[in-house]
Design a protein around this motif. Structure first.
Motif, PDB file in Angstrom:
ATOM      1  N   UNK A 349     -38.828  53.544 -44.407  1.00 54.66           N
ATOM      2  CA  UNK A 349     -37.619  52.253 -44.202  1.00 54.66           C
ATOM      3  C   UNK A 349     -36.480  52.459 -43.068  1.00 54.66           C
ATOM      4  N   UNK A 350     -36.403  53.683 -43.359  1.00 55.83           N
ATOM      5  CA  UNK A 350     -34.815  53.822 -41.819  1.00 55.83           C
ATOM      6  C   UNK A 350     -35.287  53.390 -41.116  1.00 55.83           C
ATOM      7  N   UNK A 351     -36.680  53.821 -40.110  1.00 61.09           N
ATOM      8  CA  UNK A 351     -37.339  53.400 -39.017  1.00 61.09           C
ATOM      9  C   UNK A 351     -37.526  52.048 -39.001  1.00 61.09           C
ATOM     10  N   UNK A 352     -38.221  50.914 -40.206  1.00 63.00           N
ATOM     11  CA  UNK A 352     -39.156  49.689 -39.814  1.00 63.00           C
ATOM     12  C   UNK A 352     -38.117  49.012 -40.092  1.00 63.00           C
ATOM     13  N   UNK A 353     -37.038  49.148 -41.267  1.00 64.39           N
ATOM     14  CA  UNK A 353     -36.256  48.154 -41.269  1.00 64.39           C
ATOM     15  C   UNK A 353     -35.250  48.074 -40.023  1.00 64.39           C
ATOM     16  N   UNK A 354     -34.644  48.652 -39.402  1.00 60.80           N
ATOM     17  CA  UNK A 354     -33.995  48.238 -38.127  1.00 60.80           C
ATOM     18  C   UNK A 354     -34.793  47.847 -36.791  1.00 60.80           C
ATOM     19  N   UNK A 355     -35.897  48.059 -36.844  1.00 68.57           N
ATOM     20  CA  UNK A 355     -36.945  48.271 -35.662  1.00 68.57           C
ATOM     21  C   UNK A 355     -37.241  46.093 -35.802  1.00 68.57           C
ATOM     22  N   UNK A 356     -37.956  46.172 -37.244  1.00 70.87           N
ATOM     23  CA  UNK A 356     -38.489  44.407 -37.646  1.00 70.87           C
ATOM     24  C   UNK A 356     -36.806  43.744 -36.991  1.00 70.87           C
ATOM     25  N   UNK A 357     -36.250  43.987 -37.841  1.00 68.64           N
ATOM     26  CA  UNK A 357     -34.524  42.610 -37.764  1.00 68.64           C
ATOM     27  C   UNK A 357     -33.457  42.950 -36.661  1.00 68.64           C
ATOM     28  N   UNK A 358     -34.322  44.196 -36.188  1.00 66.12           N
ATOM     29  CA  UNK A 358     -33.972  43.547 -34.623  1.00 66.12           C
ATOM     30  C   UNK A 358     -34.376  43.640 -33.526  1.00 66.12           C
ATOM     31  N   UNK A 359     -35.863  43.215 -33.576  1.00 68.35           N
ATOM     32  CA  UNK A 359     -36.709  42.860 -32.366  1.00 68.35           C
ATOM     33  C   UNK A 359     -36.471  40.830 -32.869  1.00 68.35           C
ATOM     34  N   UNK A 360     -36.117  40.498 -33.979  1.00 67.37           N
ATOM     35  CA  UNK A 360     -36.179  39.221 -34.125  1.00 67.37           C
ATOM     36  C   UNK A 360     -35.293  38.520 -33.812  1.00 67.37           C
ATOM     37  N   UNK A 361     -34.020  39.780 -34.354  1.00 66.57           N
ATOM     38  CA  UNK A 361     -32.508  39.058 -33.689  1.00 66.57           C
ATOM     39  C   UNK A 361     -32.686  38.780 -32.528  1.00 66.57           C
ATOM     40  N   UNK A 362     -32.978  39.865 -31.517  1.00 67.22           N
ATOM     41  CA  UNK A 362     -33.480  39.052 -29.924  1.00 67.22           C
ATOM     42  C   UNK A 362     -34.105  37.438 -29.771  1.00 67.22           C
ATOM     43  N   UNK A 363     -35.392  37.639 -30.253  1.00 69.99           N
ATOM     44  CA  UNK A 363     -35.777  36.472 -30.258  1.00 69.99           C
ATOM     45  C   UNK A 363     -34.975  35.211 -30.752  1.00 69.99           C
ATOM     46  N   UNK A 364     -33.637  35.688 -31.411  1.00 70.89           N
ATOM     47  CA  UNK A 364     -32.970  33.996 -31.914  1.00 70.89           C
ATOM     48  C   UNK A 364     -31.620  34.639 -31.241  1.00 70.89           C
ATOM     49  N   UNK A 365     -31.546  35.300 -30.167  1.00 70.35           N
ATOM     50  CA  UNK A 365     -30.286  35.514 -29.314  1.00 70.35           C
ATOM     51  C   UNK A 365     -29.556  34.325 -28.956  1.00 70.35           C
ATOM     52  N   UNK A 366     -30.874  33.573 -28.675  1.00 72.79           N
ATOM     53  CA  UNK A 366     -30.593  32.408 -27.917  1.00 72.79           C
ATOM     54  C   UNK A 366     -31.331  30.737 -27.627  1.00 72.79           C
ATOM     55  N   UNK A 367     -30.495  29.464 -27.531  1.00 71.67           N
ATOM     56  CA  UNK A 367     -31.247  28.382 -27.925  1.00 71.67           C
ATOM     57  C   UNK A 367     -32.818  28.576 -27.160  1.00 71.67           C
ATOM     58  N   UNK A 368     -33.053  29.031 -25.855  1.00 70.60           N
ATOM     59  CA  UNK A 368     -34.941  29.178 -25.281  1.00 70.60           C
ATOM     60  C   UNK A 368     -35.308  29.773 -26.137  1.00 70.60           C
ATOM     61  N   UNK A 369     -34.354  31.003 -26.543  1.00 73.94           N
ATOM     62  CA  UNK A 369     -35.672  32.601 -26.906  1.00 73.94           C
ATOM     63  C   UNK A 369     -36.445  31.618 -28.994  1.00 73.94           C
ATOM     64  N   UNK A 370     -35.099  30.459 -28.963  1.00 73.46           N
ATOM     65  CA  UNK A 370     -35.274  30.393 -30.502  1.00 73.46           C
ATOM     66  C   UNK A 370     -36.182  29.347 -30.100  1.00 73.46           C
ATOM     67  N   UNK A 371     -36.698  28.303 -29.491  1.00 68.86           N
ATOM     68  CA  UNK A 371     -37.815  27.522 -29.012  1.00 68.86           C
ATOM     69  C   UNK A 371     -38.826  27.825 -28.604  1.00 68.86           C
ATOM     70  N   UNK A 372     -38.863  29.526 -28.096  1.00 66.28           N
ATOM     71  CA  UNK A 372     -40.339  29.971 -27.768  1.00 66.28           C
ATOM     72  C   UNK A 372     -40.694  31.460 -28.255  1.00 66.28           C
TER      73      UNK A 372
END
Length: 438
Positions: A349-372
């Motif tokens: 869990x120390x590896x998987x939770x930060x890995x998954x959350x960080x990638x999805x945070x990047x997807x939501x990093x700006x309006x264009x990324x959210x649209x895609x």
């Protein structure tokens, strides 16, 4: 991947400021209630977790034993390897093709299709019976379709019903449900197989899994239909990776590294437990113990882990997952495998939770990324499956050319060290995000 303070996180602020324009991103949030640490999960998030939990139960009941079932019919690691390779190849292709369905049409139907095709997989296993190993190609394709449909839709909906402030909590609960299912269901399956005639026991657990998947389809109809927006960009992954200054190049490498381990360890450890004990009950006990540890670990880490600690958490988790492989060089038996399983359950869990959350945070990093977001989820899964295919291919080549049993330990150590590479690449992304946040 994120700023040190959740109040400064751009995607959450952008979503809040554009609620009326992008209403589909905030479902059932009539009133924002202040939270002490993380935002609470809403009704849709909990419902999505319910569907995820049912699928976890169904897969834990039978998925742990499918490879054992194939092994008992053929006693050939290559058959299991090829079944896994075909599964991941089909899943990757399904992600890419189904991206258009999820982007432009009804993503909830895609989720339901994934659950329904999972039921079809176990129906086919029941139908093939003793000849299942002879039909591993068909089974691999069907399971790949099921995984592709389900996880593509699940991950897109997961992104839409969570935000950076409760994403770690959602992932913690998802891990907790998966661990709970992995704790009880395989033990029950092992008990039934051992205390019934083996063939009847396998038929029963495959039938139960089929039924649970059907219940999952029914529950999924309570998830609200989510608005589709925009046109699907077929070549988005290629276009994005061509950009010089995109963080996705580094994240993509991290995801490939993560997938390398998943491709082999996802089937090899359970199979080794059975091979060294010859008992489905021992495999059930193994899952019971390791999943109980994982349940507690996910529960604690999902609650206490803060975004600013993700980099250190990933390092500790990935390093520990490598260290617990070392006892295999002393001896491979049930107890060293159990030591490995407990260690991974404790630190994964120390590896998987930060890995998954960080990638999805990047997807939501700006309006264009959210649209895609659909295209970025597809990119994420293509990278993971590229790693899984690579790891499985290395495994198949290795067992075809190397016959010494002791050499398997070096293969497991080599493949099992890939999370360190994932941490190395994500470390750079974390440093870049911290610099941007100031």
């Amino acid at each position: 991947m994120h700023s040190d303070s959740s109040t400064k996180h751009f995607p959450h602020k952008w979503i809040q400021e554009n609620k009326s324009k992008h209403e589909w991103l905030q479902v059932d949030k009539k009133e924002e209630k202040p939270a002490k640490d993380n935002h609470p999960l809403d009704g849709q998030s909990r419902l999505l977790l319910t569907v995820h939990g049912l699928c976890a139960v169904a897969n834990a009941l039978s998925g742990t034993f499918v490879n054992v079932y194939l092994w008992k019919a053929r006693h050939d690691f290559a058959v299991i390897g090829w079944f896994t390779l075909i599964h991941h190849l089909t899943m990757a292709f399904t992600f890419w093709i189904a991206g258009k369905w999820v982007k432009e049409h009804n993503k909830m139907n895609c989720l339901r299709a994934g659950v329904a095709v999972s039921a079809l997989f176990y129906l086919l296993v029941l139908w093939f019976g003793d000849k299942a190993a002879d039909n591993y190609l068909i089974l691999g394709v069907v399971q790949g379709l099921a995984s592709g449909f389900f996880w593509l839709a699940f991950n897109v909906v997961y992104f839409e019903v969570t935000d950076p402030d409760n994403r770690d909590r959602f992932n913690g609960w998802a891990g907790l449900l998966g661990s709970g299912a992995g704790m009880v269901a395989p033990w029950v399956s092992g008990y039934l197989i051992v205390h019934m005639q083996a063939a009847n026991g396998y038929r029963l657990i495959f039938t139960i899994s089929l039924s649970v998947f059907v219940i999952g389809v029914i529950i999924s109809f309570f998830l609200k239909k989510r608005k589709s927006e925009g046109r699907y960009a077929w070549l988005h992954t290629w276009t994005c990776l061509q950009k010089k200054n995109t963080a996705w190049r580094t994240v993509g490498l991290a995801l490939v590294a993560q997938g390398v381990r998943e491709g082999v360890f996802g089937f090899m450890i359970a199979l080794l437990v059975y091979v060294h004990t010859g008992s489905e009950m021992s495999l059930g006990n193994f899952s019971l113990i390791t999943s109980a540890v994982a349940l507690i670990s996910f529960m604690i880490i999902g609650r206490v882990l803060k975004p600013q600690h993700r980099k250190v958490a990933m390092l500790i988790g990935s390093a520990a997952m490598v260290i617990v492989i070392l006892p295999f060089f002393w001896k491979v038996n049930y107890w060293t495998l159990l030591t490995f399983g407990i260690g991974v359950a404790l630190f994964f869990p120390l590896f998987s939770i930060p890995m998954t959350s960080s990638v999805f945070d990047l997807i939501g990093s700006d309006e264009e990324s959210v649209k895609r977001r659909e295209e970025y989820v597809v990119m994420r899964e293509l990278a993971l499956n590229a790693g899984r295919l690579l790891g499985t291919a290395v495994f198949l080549i290795f067992i075809a050319w190397v016959k010494a049993p002791a050499a398997m330990n070096w293969l497991l150590l080599f493949i099992g060290s890939s999370p360190l590479a994932a941490w190395f690449f994500m470390r750079k992304v974390h440093a870049r995000k911290r610099a941007e946040a100031g």
